[in-house]
Design a protein around this motif. Structure first.
Motif, short mmCIF file in Angstrom:
data_model
loop_
_atom_site.label_atom_id
_atom_site.label_comp_id
_atom_site.label_asym_id
_atom_site.label_seq_id
_atom_site.Cartn_x
_atom_site.Cartn_y
_atom_site.Cartn_z
N HIS A 1 1.29 -1.44 0.12
CA HIS A 1 0.17 -0.45 -0.54
C HIS A 1 0.72 0.88 -0.11
CE1 HIS A 1 1.13 -0.21 4.04
NE2 HIS A 1 0.65 0.73 4.59
N ARG A 2 0.43 2.07 0.46
CA ARG A 2 0.87 3.79 0.06
C ARG A 2 0.83 4.59 0.72
NH1 ARG A 2 -1.31 6.67 -4.06
NH2 ARG A 2 -2.69 5.46 -5.85
N HIS A 3 0.86 6.31 1.30
CA HIS A 3 -0.02 6.55 2.66
C HIS A 3 0.62 8.14 1.43
CE1 HIS A 3 -0.24 4.25 5.76
NE2 HIS A 3 1.32 3.24 5.38
N VAL A 4 -0.59 8.65 1.30
CA VAL A 4 -0.52 9.53 0.60
C VAL A 4 0.13 11.51 1.40
CG1 VAL A 4 -1.97 11.15 1.32
CG2 VAL A 4 -1.21 12.19 -1.38
N ASP A 5 0.65 11.18 2.83
CA ASP A 5 0.57 12.24 3.90
C ASP A 5 1.68 11.27 5.12
OD1 ASP A 5 -1.84 11.18 4.72
OD2 ASP A 5 -2.63 12.91 4.24
N LEU A 6 2.16 10.76 5.35
CA LEU A 6 2.70 10.29 6.45
C LEU A 6 3.82 9.42 6.01
CD1 LEU A 6 -0.54 7.85 8.30
CD2 LEU A 6 0.50 10.58 7.97
N VAL A 7 5.02 9.37 6.57
CA VAL A 7 6.15 9.32 6.40
C VAL A 7 6.46 7.65 7.41
CG1 VAL A 7 8.72 9.44 6.88
CG2 VAL A 7 6.97 11.04 5.60
N HIS A 8 6.82 7.36 7.45
CA HIS A 8 6.75 5.55 8.16
C HIS A 8 8.33 5.39 8.61
CE1 HIS A 8 3.21 4.24 8.65
NE2 HIS A 8 3.22 3.21 7.59
N ILE A 9 8.95 5.10 9.53
CA ILE A 9 10.28 5.26 10.26
C ILE A 9 10.28 3.44 11.27
CG2 ILE A 9 12.54 5.58 11.32
CD1 ILE A 9 11.86 8.27 10.87
N LEU A 10 10.78 2.29 11.11
CA LEU A 10 10.63 1.13 11.24
C LEU A 10 11.75 1.15 11.86
CD1 LEU A 10 8.09 1.03 8.61
CD2 LEU A 10 8.44 -1.39 9.60
N PHE A 11 12.37 1.05 13.28
CA PHE A 11 13.42 -0.04 13.73
C PHE A 11 12.89 -1.54 14.01
CE2 PHE A 11 15.87 -0.79 17.59
CZ PHE A 11 16.78 -1.07 16.79
N ILE A 12 13.70 -2.63 13.68
CA ILE A 12 13.02 -4.14 14.05
C ILE A 12 13.88 -4.23 15.15
CG2 ILE A 12 12.58 -6.17 12.73
CD1 ILE A 12 10.88 -4.24 12.00
N SER A 13 14.65 -4.46 16.16
CA SER A 13 15.24 -5.14 16.64
C SER A 13 15.89 -6.73 16.90
CB SER A 13 15.00 -4.82 18.73
OG SER A 13 13.51 -5.09 18.99
N HIS A 14 14.40 -7.62 16.24
CA HIS A 14 14.90 -9.34 15.96
C HIS A 14 14.34 -9.40 15.45
CE1 HIS A 14 12.54 -8.33 20.12
NE2 HIS A 14 11.33 -9.42 19.70
N GLY A 15 14.50 -10.50 14.98
CA GLY A 15 12.93 -10.69 14.32
C GLY A 15 14.07 -11.20 13.15
N SER A 16 12.16 -11.74 12.12
CA SER A 16 12.94 -11.24 10.83
C SER A 16 11.46 -10.85 9.84
CB SER A 16 12.92 -12.37 9.95
OG SER A 16 11.87 -13.96 10.23
N LEU A 17 11.14 -10.61 8.68
CA LEU A 17 10.46 -10.18 7.36
C LEU A 17 11.15 -10.37 6.19
CD1 LEU A 17 10.35 -6.18 7.80
CD2 LEU A 17 12.15 -7.00 8.40
N GLU A 18 9.91 -10.19 5.57
CA GLU A 18 9.76 -9.78 3.63
C GLU A 18 9.26 -8.51 4.16
OE1 GLU A 18 7.39 -13.26 2.29
OE2 GLU A 18 9.55 -14.74 2.63
N LEU A 19 10.14 -8.03 3.04
CA LEU A 19 9.94 -6.63 2.32
C LEU A 19 9.41 -5.89 1.41
CD1 LEU A 19 9.88 -3.21 3.56
CD2 LEU A 19 12.48 -3.02 2.98
N GLU A 20 8.51 -5.69 1.25
CA GLU A 20 8.64 -5.22 -0.54
C GLU A 20 8.22 -4.14 -0.43
OE1 GLU A 20 5.10 -5.45 -4.10
OE2 GLU A 20 5.04 -6.99 -2.60
N LEU A 21 9.46 -3.32 -1.11
CA LEU A 21 9.70 -1.34 -0.96
C LEU A 21 9.83 -0.72 -2.26
CD1 LEU A 21 9.77 0.97 0.84
CD2 LEU A 21 11.77 0.68 0.88
N GLU A 22 8.84 -0.34 -3.02
CA GLU A 22 8.49 0.24 -3.86
C GLU A 22 9.08 -0.98 -5.25
OE1 GLU A 22 7.44 3.29 -4.26
OE2 GLU A 22 8.37 4.47 -4.43
#
Length: 304
Positions: A46-67
């Motif tokens: 998805h996307r946001h028209v007027d928001l910015v995210h900062i994610l800090f992952i300390s542990h664990g894993s993820l699949e990221l889709e970015l642009e």
């Protein structure tokens, strides 16, 4: 990998949600498990028209889709998602960390302070390979989380200072990363995105004057009908709704954090009569300005 077509990408108001911005604050902070477990650990692209995210992952894993690019990440990592960047996540159930969401007025202010070096300008992820860097970021995130959840005198100023420090640290890391990593190039801006960004900048500069959409469209160099079409396609709202959302956010902030009377708030936001302001506010929140202020005061008292 090709970037997904933006026309069909859903527009969310907050991380994983379609509801309105829930707070008069210009930032929102929560743990990643807090909301992602409600969505079975998956937040679809998805996307946001007027928001910015900062994610800090300390542990664990993820699949990221970015642009449009997919990446599997493990361990300490920071992810930066500017407005309009398409992003999705699939977290492991043992994920740990926080997500900080900045409303555009605050993100724009931080970008102005940092100039072109601002980490918030580009979609990116940073593997935190150096323990010292990880600790500095983790400490700032923890301080932001604690201050966000505990109302106290000077809260807004301290939150802004902490977020500014966080952006400085992240900007240093993006300029001098721990090691060469796959970087995302500049986002491809078509004319529609550029027109929307120009419209948002004009809203930020003139929302207190309540200009007409026709006036703003003329400054951008498009018709009001075309501007409305772009806003609906890219932001999921009409041009007037975007203007009204900025007015409403400022109204909430003034009612929460100042002692201005309802009439003074009305005047400061360009309403000719307090009655018009009250109708506008109640139509968008289901509360009168007075009732909203009383609710905020009660919430702050109960949090002490």
């Amino acid at each position: 990998m090709k970037t997904a077509t933006t026309t069909h990408v859903p527009v969310f108001k907050l991380y994983g949600e379609t509801q309105h911005w829930p707070t008069p604050d210009l930032l929102h902070c929560e743990s990643i498990p807090e909301r992602s477990r409600l969505h079975d650990w998956r937040i679809r692209p998805h996307r946001h028209v007027d928001l910015v995210h900062i994610l800090f992952i300390s542990h664990g894993s993820l699949e990221l889709e970015l642009e449009g690019a997919k990446q599997r990440l493990e361990g300490a990592v920071t992810i930066i998602v500017p407005a309009m960047a398409i992003h999705g996540f699939h977290f492991s159930p043992d994920i740990g960390g926080h997500i900080i969401t900045l409303a555009n007025p605050l993100a724009d202010h931080l970008n102005e302070l940092m100039g072109e070096s601002s980490a918030l300008r580009k979609a990116d992820f940073l593997r935190m390979n150096q323990p010292a860097n990880t600790q500095r970021i983790a400490t700032l995130i923890d301080q932001i989380d604690q201050e966000y959840r505990q109302p106290a005198p000077g809260r807004n100023r301290l939150l802004e200072a902490l977020v500014q420090a966080l952006v400085v640290e992240l900007s240093r890391l993006t300029a001098y990363p721990d090691r060469p990593a796959k970087r995302h190039g500049p986002r491809q801006h078509d004319k529609g995105r550029q027109h929307l960004e120009n419209f948002q900048a004009l809203i930020e500069a003139h929302y207190r004057e309540q200009p007409s959409i026709e006036q703003l469209a003329e400054q951008i160099g498009v018709s009001s009908a075309h501007l409305n079409l772009l806003c609906r396609q890219l932001a999921g709202r009409s041009a007037l709704q975007l203007l009204h959302e900025r007015l409403l956010l400022e109204a909430k902030r003034q009612l929460t954090y100042t002692n201005m009377t309802i009439g003074e708030v009305s005047d400061s936001l360009g309403f000719s009569e307090p009655a018009y302001f009250t109708r506008f506010f109640k139509r968008n929140t289901a509360l009168s300005p007075r009732d909203f202020r009383l609710r905020q005061m009660a919430a702050n008292e109960s949090a002490k």
